[in-house]
Scaffold this motif. Structure first.
Motif, mmCIF file in Angstrom:
data_model
loop_
_atom_site.group_PDB
_atom_site.id
_atom_site.type_symbol
_atom_site.label_atom_id
_atom_site.label_comp_id
_atom_site.label_asym_id
_atom_site.label_seq_id
_atom_site.Cartn_x
_atom_site.Cartn_y
_atom_site.Cartn_z
ATOM 1 N N TYR A 242 -2.483 -11.987 -2.652
ATOM 2 C CA TYR A 242 -3.017 -10.641 -2.834
ATOM 3 C C TYR A 242 -3.719 -10.509 -4.192
ATOM 4 O O TYR A 242 -4.659 -9.723 -4.330
ATOM 5 C CB TYR A 242 -1.901 -9.606 -2.764
ATOM 6 C CG TYR A 242 -1.345 -9.338 -1.390
ATOM 7 C CD1 TYR A 242 -2.161 -9.356 -0.261
ATOM 8 C CD2 TYR A 242 0.003 -9.035 -1.204
ATOM 9 C CE1 TYR A 242 -1.653 -9.098 1.000
ATOM 10 C CE2 TYR A 242 0.518 -8.770 0.049
ATOM 11 C CZ TYR A 242 -0.303 -8.811 1.153
ATOM 12 O OH TYR A 242 0.207 -8.542 2.401
ATOM 13 N N GLU B 39 2.197 -12.099 -2.493
ATOM 14 C CA GLU B 39 1.751 -11.421 -3.701
ATOM 15 C C GLU B 39 0.759 -12.262 -4.494
ATOM 16 O O GLU B 39 -0.160 -11.741 -5.126
ATOM 17 C CB GLU B 39 2.955 -11.054 -4.577
ATOM 18 C CG GLU B 39 3.793 -9.904 -4.047
ATOM 19 C CD GLU B 39 4.844 -10.369 -3.061
ATOM 20 O OE1 GLU B 39 4.785 -11.539 -2.631
ATOM 21 O OE2 GLU B 39 5.724 -9.562 -2.716
ATOM 22 N N THR C 178 9.193 -9.169 -7.747
ATOM 23 C CA THR C 178 9.656 -9.780 -6.509
ATOM 24 C C THR C 178 11.164 -9.833 -6.524
ATOM 25 O O THR C 178 11.798 -9.676 -7.570
ATOM 26 C CB THR C 178 9.115 -11.218 -6.350
ATOM 27 O OG1 THR C 178 9.557 -11.998 -7.459
ATOM 28 C CG2 THR C 178 7.598 -11.235 -6.298
ATOM 29 N N PHE D 23 2.443 -2.405 -3.440
ATOM 30 C CA PHE D 23 3.042 -3.308 -2.462
ATOM 31 C C PHE D 23 4.129 -2.537 -1.714
ATOM 32 O O PHE D 23 5.040 -1.977 -2.325
ATOM 33 C CB PHE D 23 3.670 -4.527 -3.137
ATOM 34 C CG PHE D 23 2.696 -5.424 -3.828
ATOM 35 C CD1 PHE D 23 1.610 -5.956 -3.141
ATOM 36 C CD2 PHE D 23 2.853 -5.749 -5.159
ATOM 37 C CE1 PHE D 23 0.705 -6.790 -3.779
ATOM 38 C CE2 PHE D 23 1.962 -6.581 -5.803
ATOM 39 C CZ PHE D 23 0.881 -7.101 -5.113
ATOM 40 N N MET E 232 3.831 -8.603 -11.061
ATOM 41 C CA MET E 232 4.274 -8.114 -9.769
ATOM 42 C C MET E 232 5.734 -8.435 -9.565
ATOM 43 O O MET E 232 6.139 -9.587 -9.640
ATOM 44 C CB MET E 232 3.454 -8.742 -8.649
ATOM 45 C CG MET E 232 1.976 -8.491 -8.806
ATOM 46 S SD MET E 232 1.043 -9.265 -7.498
ATOM 47 C CE MET E 232 -0.607 -9.078 -8.137
ATOM 48 N N LEU F 285 -0.369 -5.011 1.067
ATOM 49 C CA LEU F 285 -1.098 -4.550 -0.113
ATOM 50 C C LEU F 285 -1.881 -3.301 0.266
ATOM 51 O O LEU F 285 -2.684 -3.319 1.203
ATOM 52 C CB LEU F 285 -2.054 -5.638 -0.617
ATOM 53 C CG LEU F 285 -3.091 -5.198 -1.670
ATOM 54 C CD1 LEU F 285 -2.408 -4.731 -2.950
ATOM 55 C CD2 LEU F 285 -4.077 -6.331 -1.965
#
Length: 362
Positions: A216, A213, A23, A256, A21, A267
């Protein structure tokens, strides 16, 4: 009619291996968060002083919003005491930029860099439109309505004095110029409770906390299990997930997106193949260190994502009772913008009702 998003540009298929993910770089993320935290604490101390510090902490409200959709939110500080004023803050050049606001309540238009404050005191009422330029809020247009004479006594309505950008105008011209400068139909307001408390906003800006995140991922992993094992509708439901995923588990995906512009991504669980309609199976948001499901869709209660982070809800209880509504998300709740509800009237005829409040219809 609001335009639905044409594609899930960030949607990943859960049937594939989960991707890392993305960021923001830690330095960039921490810089604005830490700068806001430091400013909030120092400004409260300098404004309230030690004698009323505890009271100011309890009563002041804070609202994070992203007016230019650059993923770094702006900050509105609403001190409850009028003598303290309010603060309209942005982050640029690695520091907090501040525009002091004497009176007024906030509204803004996402993506247009426009903020509007409206309020008054002692017979003077200001309508001010700010534009965020190069990281700084600047006054773009300003109107003043004076409803008192030079001695401070209220006058009749036909004697009100209107000025726009320091030029005397009549009421009709004033309203026309205000409408042209700021479209209130597109505007977003802070939540009814005013926003976050002092401790809540410091917690929200605390970079040492577990990022959304990461939390999630626990939900994503559950959906992935359902996808890999081809769960039925009932199995998705029994695991407290959006049961409609059971119709087409092989096409379930996630994304996202920061829909309310507060710097925290939501999410979205959706369909990778039907993404052209922006359909949302479930939406999750983060607040106070935990994840909450904002809504999930059903066969007759469908949600879709539109431009500007607007959520479209199409629902139907029967051929006669149905409707369409547009919402904005604020934290972990939905705020109604407008809706149309269809139903039978007392004569048995199908009629439609338009509203902007929750007290009628579905």
């Amino acid at each position: 009619m609001r335009k639905r998003l044409l594609s899930w540009v960030l949607l990943f298929a859960l049937a594939l291996s989960l991707l890392p993910m993305g960021t923001l770089a830690a330095e960039e993320t921490q810089s604005w968060q830490e700068a806001y935290r430091e400013y909030i604490q120092s400004d409260l101390e300098n404004t309230a002083g030690s004698g009323y510090l505890d009271g100011a902490k309890e009563e002041t409200r804070y609202f994070l919003f992203d007016v230019n959709e650059d993923s770094i939110p702006e900050l509105w500080i609403n001190y409850s005491t009028s003598a303290y004023g309010k603060r309209l803050c942005s982050y640029a050049n690695r520091q907090v930029q501040v525009q002091n606001v004497a009176y007024g309540e906030l509204s803004y238009i996402p993506g247009q860099s426009l903020v509007f404050t409206s309020g008054g005191h002692m017979g003077y009422f200001w309508d001010t439109v700010y534009h965020l330029e190069n990281g700084n809020f600047k006054i773009a247009e300003e109107g003043l309505i004076k409803i008192v004479d030079n001695n401070g006594y209220e006058v009749s309505e036909n004697e009100y004095r209107y000025t726009w950008n320091n030029q005397v105008v009549d009421k009709s011209t004033y309203e026309s110029k205000l409408g042209a400068a700021f479209d209130t139909l597109q505007a977003v307001n802070p939540p009814q409770d005013g926003g976050l408390t002092y401790q809540e906003v410091l917690n929200a800006l605390n970079t040492s906390k577990t990022p959304p995140e990461t939390l999630y991922r626990q939900i994503i992993d559950k959906y992935k299990t359902g996808v890999d094992e081809k769960w039925t509708i009932q199995e998705f439901s029994e695991n407290n997930l959006a049961y409609v995923c059971g119709y087409r588990p092989e096409h379930v995906g996630y994304a996202f997106m920061d829909l309310d512009g507060n710097g925290v991504k939501e999410l979205i669980i959706g369909d990778t193949e039907y993404g052209i309609d922006g359909v949302i199976y479930a939406l999750y948001s983060y607040a106070d260190g935990s994840i909450k499901e904002v809504f999930s869709s059903g066969e007759r209660d469908r949600h879709s994502l539109c431009d500007g982070g607007i959520i479209l809800n199409d629902w139907s209880n029967s051929a006669w009772n149905n409707g369409r509504a547009y919402y904005r998300i604020s934290g972990t709740t939905l705020s109604l913008k407008e809706r149309i509800v269809g139903d039978k009237d007392k004569n048995g005829n199908y009629v439609q009702f338009y509203s902007t409040t929750e007290n009628t219809g579905n």
